[in-house]
Motif scaffolding. Structure first.
Motif, PDB file in Angstrom:
ATOM      1  N   ALA A  65       1.745  85.549  35.985  1.00 51.50           N
ATOM      2  CA  ALA A  65       2.836  85.306  36.669  1.00 51.50           C
ATOM      3  C   ALA A  65       4.306  83.954  36.067  1.00 51.50           C
ATOM      4  CB  ALA A  65       2.949  84.985  38.010  1.00 51.50           C
ATOM      5  N   LEU A  66       4.323  84.511  34.463  1.00 46.18           N
ATOM      6  CA  LEU A  66       4.879  82.851  34.200  1.00 46.18           C
ATOM      7  C   LEU A  66       6.441  83.580  34.397  1.00 46.18           C
ATOM      8  CD1 LEU A  66       2.921  82.147  31.155  1.00 46.18           C
ATOM      9  CD2 LEU A  66       2.636  81.017  33.269  1.00 46.18           C
ATOM     10  N   PHE A  67       7.278  82.584  34.318  1.00 41.55           N
ATOM     11  CA  PHE A  67       8.486  82.558  34.398  1.00 41.55           C
ATOM     12  C   PHE A  67       9.494  82.778  32.737  1.00 41.55           C
ATOM     13  CE2 PHE A  67       7.702  79.298  37.942  1.00 41.55           C
ATOM     14  CZ  PHE A  67       8.770  80.865  38.436  1.00 41.55           C
ATOM     15  N   PRO A  68      10.074  84.258  33.008  1.00 40.07           N
ATOM     16  CA  PRO A  68      10.038  84.402  30.752  1.00 40.07           C
ATOM     17  C   PRO A  68      10.874  83.684  30.402  1.00 40.07           C
ATOM     18  CG  PRO A  68      10.479  86.397  32.361  1.00 40.07           C
ATOM     19  CD  PRO A  68      10.108  85.085  32.953  1.00 40.07           C
ATOM     20  N   HIS A  69      12.078  82.583  31.174  1.00 34.24           N
ATOM     21  CA  HIS A  69      13.406  82.865  30.841  1.00 34.24           C
ATOM     22  C   HIS A  69      13.217  80.832  30.986  1.00 34.24           C
ATOM     23  CE1 HIS A  69      13.618  82.124  35.104  1.00 34.24           C
ATOM     24  NE2 HIS A  69      13.720  81.119  35.132  1.00 34.24           N
ATOM     25  N   MET A  70      12.104  80.653  31.016  1.00 30.25           N
ATOM     26  CA  MET A  70      11.675  79.390  30.971  1.00 30.25           C
ATOM     27  C   MET A  70      11.154  78.735  29.959  1.00 30.25           C
ATOM     28  SD  MET A  70      10.940  78.003  34.727  1.00 30.25           S
ATOM     29  CE  MET A  70      12.241  78.109  36.363  1.00 30.25           C
ATOM     30  N   THR A  71      11.108  77.142  29.237  1.00 24.18           N
ATOM     31  CA  THR A  71      10.019  77.354  28.454  1.00 24.18           C
ATOM     32  C   THR A  71       8.606  76.516  29.043  1.00 24.18           C
ATOM     33  OG1 THR A  71      10.974  74.672  28.747  1.00 24.18           O
ATOM     34  CG2 THR A  71      12.024  75.999  27.290  1.00 24.18           C
ATOM     35  N   VAL A  72       7.374  76.912  28.059  1.00 25.08           N
ATOM     36  CA  VAL A  72       6.364  76.588  28.018  1.00 25.08           C
ATOM     37  C   VAL A  72       6.233  75.036  29.503  1.00 25.08           C
ATOM     38  CG1 VAL A  72       3.716  75.511  27.410  1.00 25.08           C
ATOM     39  CG2 VAL A  72       5.374  77.324  25.958  1.00 25.08           C
ATOM     40  N   ALA A  73       7.128  74.170  28.960  1.00 21.48           N
ATOM     41  CA  ALA A  73       7.224  73.320  29.417  1.00 21.48           C
ATOM     42  C   ALA A  73       7.714  73.256  31.131  1.00 21.48           C
ATOM     43  CB  ALA A  73       7.514  71.761  28.637  1.00 21.48           C
ATOM     44  N   ARG A  74       8.795  73.727  31.030  1.00 21.68           N
ATOM     45  CA  ARG A  74       9.273  74.026  32.443  1.00 21.68           C
ATOM     46  C   ARG A  74       8.629  74.878  33.450  1.00 21.68           C
ATOM     47  NH1 ARG A  74      14.094  74.239  33.435  1.00 21.68           N
ATOM     48  NH2 ARG A  74      13.422  74.640  35.938  1.00 21.68           N
ATOM     49  N   ASN A  75       8.029  76.014  32.859  1.00 23.03           N
ATOM     50  CA  ASN A  75       6.678  76.873  33.732  1.00 23.03           C
ATOM     51  C   ASN A  75       5.743  75.466  34.150  1.00 23.03           C
ATOM     52  OD1 ASN A  75       6.690  79.719  33.812  1.00 23.03           O
ATOM     53  ND2 ASN A  75       7.423  79.027  31.686  1.00 23.03           N
ATOM     54  N   VAL A  76       5.257  74.335  33.565  1.00 25.47           N
ATOM     55  CA  VAL A  76       4.301  73.753  33.685  1.00 25.47           C
ATOM     56  C   VAL A  76       5.272  73.170  34.663  1.00 25.47           C
ATOM     57  CG1 VAL A  76       2.892  72.290  33.192  1.00 25.47           C
ATOM     58  CG2 VAL A  76       3.252  74.151  31.909  1.00 25.47           C
ATOM     59  N   ALA A  77       5.915  72.273  34.964  1.00 22.62           N
ATOM     60  CA  ALA A  77       7.086  71.426  35.507  1.00 22.62           C
ATOM     61  C   ALA A  77       7.605  72.105  36.808  1.00 22.62           C
ATOM     62  CB  ALA A  77       7.880  70.793  34.490  1.00 22.62           C
ATOM     63  N   TYR A  78       7.159  73.716  36.980  1.00 25.43           N
ATOM     64  CA  TYR A  78       8.192  74.273  37.868  1.00 25.43           C
ATOM     65  C   TYR A  78       7.485  73.320  39.222  1.00 25.43           C
ATOM     66  CZ  TYR A  78       9.992  77.502  41.867  1.00 25.43           C
ATOM     67  OH  TYR A  78      10.343  78.276  42.029  1.00 25.43           O
ATOM     68  N   GLY A  79       5.672  73.510  39.287  1.00 25.02           N
ATOM     69  CA  GLY A  79       5.735  73.024  40.869  1.00 25.02           C
ATOM     70  C   GLY A  79       5.617  72.260  41.574  1.00 25.02           C
ATOM     71  N   LEU A  80       5.868  70.700  39.973  1.00 22.15           N
ATOM     72  CA  LEU A  80       5.386  69.761  39.852  1.00 22.15           C
ATOM     73  C   LEU A  80       7.618  69.033  40.749  1.00 22.15           C
ATOM     74  CD1 LEU A  80       4.418  67.499  37.452  1.00 22.15           C
ATOM     75  CD2 LEU A  80       2.610  67.938  39.790  1.00 22.15           C
TER      76      LEU A  80
END
Length: 370
Positions: A83-98
């Motif tokens: 369930a990764l966000f395809p339009h976001m970078t790896v870093a943004r995917n990881v940072a999303y919850g924070l």
């Protein structure tokens, strides 16, 4: 740390969970193992807050977990699809919850950098998920799950989408990561090898109930129910009764060597469970295939054997690289007996053989689940 007591969940006439009780310790890697439809994912969703049980309690460090909404539980859930966000970078995917927690930008950047380093993706932060391999996407999902520093990480079939080699690599990675970050992991899987290689303890589910909870070696060597014996690894099962002085009285074969489980009364209906690798093959010349070099040829050889307890004919031999599986037809037994030997077998289909095992390498269990 996590206590599940008498949890029941029904969907109409279907009982998904039937009075399940478990205790999971701090820092433990715990596996929920069972076939599809056995209730393990339902339990995971109850812990995460996506399902409400019809009965029972779930506590975390003594606090009622069921009273808290999903977003207030110190728990992360890693989905099977990542369930990764395809339009976001790896870093943004990881940072999303924070970011949703509105943490300071500097704190987010620091924690994302640390967790990407931990999962080996420090140099991939600017890439999109489509630019990553399956194993790398799985690492991103893991990083996103642990960056919020949950007390408990739930993983639903985390490796099922990976091919065999990547899955083996990620099993090692998951174990390393769990040891490094110290978070309690609870993984749902139907893959026995995955559960055995990853978990400190395993709970085997069947029809909404827990059949057995044990460490991997104990679960493999001493199954306590017919379902566990048949589901966890390959097993040869013989029907009969527990012997008067230990051992096993098999229907049609007389007394066979085995060790009864404690409290199994003599004469009780029972099953004898013999793992394929515990069986020694011997031909009519009283020779055996043990996997040891007893011939002086430097190869897996043929040497002296104890008298065989069963006789049969080899139906098939399959070579799997480090091990060979032999299927042996034993007259009077409904299924071929499976034997595993190290390396390439010297025995060929059609050979007449005798089978032998030691009492300590076979377990006698109740025929009906207790």
């Amino acid at each position: 740390m996590l206590k599940i007591d008498g949890v029941t969940r029904r969907f109409g006439d279907v009982t998904a969970l039937d009075g399940v009780s478990l205790e999971i310790g701090q820092g433990e890697f715990f596996a929920l193992l069972g076939p599809s439809g056995c209730g393990k994912t339902t339990l995971l969703r109850i812990i995460a807050g996506f399902e409400t049980p019809d009965g029972g309690t779930v506590t975390l460090d003594g606090d009622d977990l069921l009273a808290a909404p999903p977003n207030r539980r110190p728990i992360s859930l890693m989905f099977q699809s990542y369930a990764l966000f395809p339009h976001m970078t790896v870093a943004r995917n990881v940072a999303y919850g924070l970011e949703q927690e509105k943490l300071p930008r500097q704190e987010i950047r620091k924690r994302v950098g640390e967790v990407l380093e931990t999962v080996g993706l420090a140099e991939h932060g600017d890439r999109k998920p489509a630019q990553l391999s399956g194993g790398q996407r799985q690492r991103v999902a893991l990083a996103r799950s642990i960056v919020k520093r949950p007390r408990l990480l739930l993983l639903d079939e985390p490796l099922s989408a990976l091919d065999k080699k990547v899955r083996a690599d990620m099993q090692l990675e998951l174990k390393r990561l769990q040891n490094e970050v110290g978070i309690t992991f609870v993984v749902v899987t139907h893959d026995q090898e995955e559960a055995m290689s990853l978990a400190d303890r395993i709970a085997v589910f069947h029809n909404g109930r827990v059949c057995q909870v044990d460490e991997p070696v104990a679960l493999y060597e001493r199954p306590s129910t017919p379902f566990v014996a048949g589901f966890v690894g390959a097993n040869n099962l013989f029907e009969g009764t527990a012997g008067e002085d230990g051992g096993f009285d098999a229907e049609g074969f007389g007394t066979l060597p085995g060790t009864p489980l404690p409290d199994l009364a003599a004469g009780a209906e029972a099953l004898l469970c013999v793992r394929p690798e515990s069986i020694t093959l011997a031909d009519d010349g009283d020779t055996d295939e043990t996997g040891s070099d007893e011939t002086g040829t430097g190869e897996t050889g043929v040497g002296e054997s104890a008298a065989g307890v069963l006789k049969g004919g080899v139906l098939d031999v399959s070579f799997y690289g480090g091990v060979s599986h032999l299927s042996v037809d034993v007259p009077g037994h409904p299924k071929p007996v499976l034997v595993a030997v190290q390396g390439a077998s010297t025995v060929r289909p059609g050979a007449k053989v005798r089978l032998h095992w030691d009492a300590g390498d076979a377990v006698v269990i109740p025929r009906a689940a207790r």
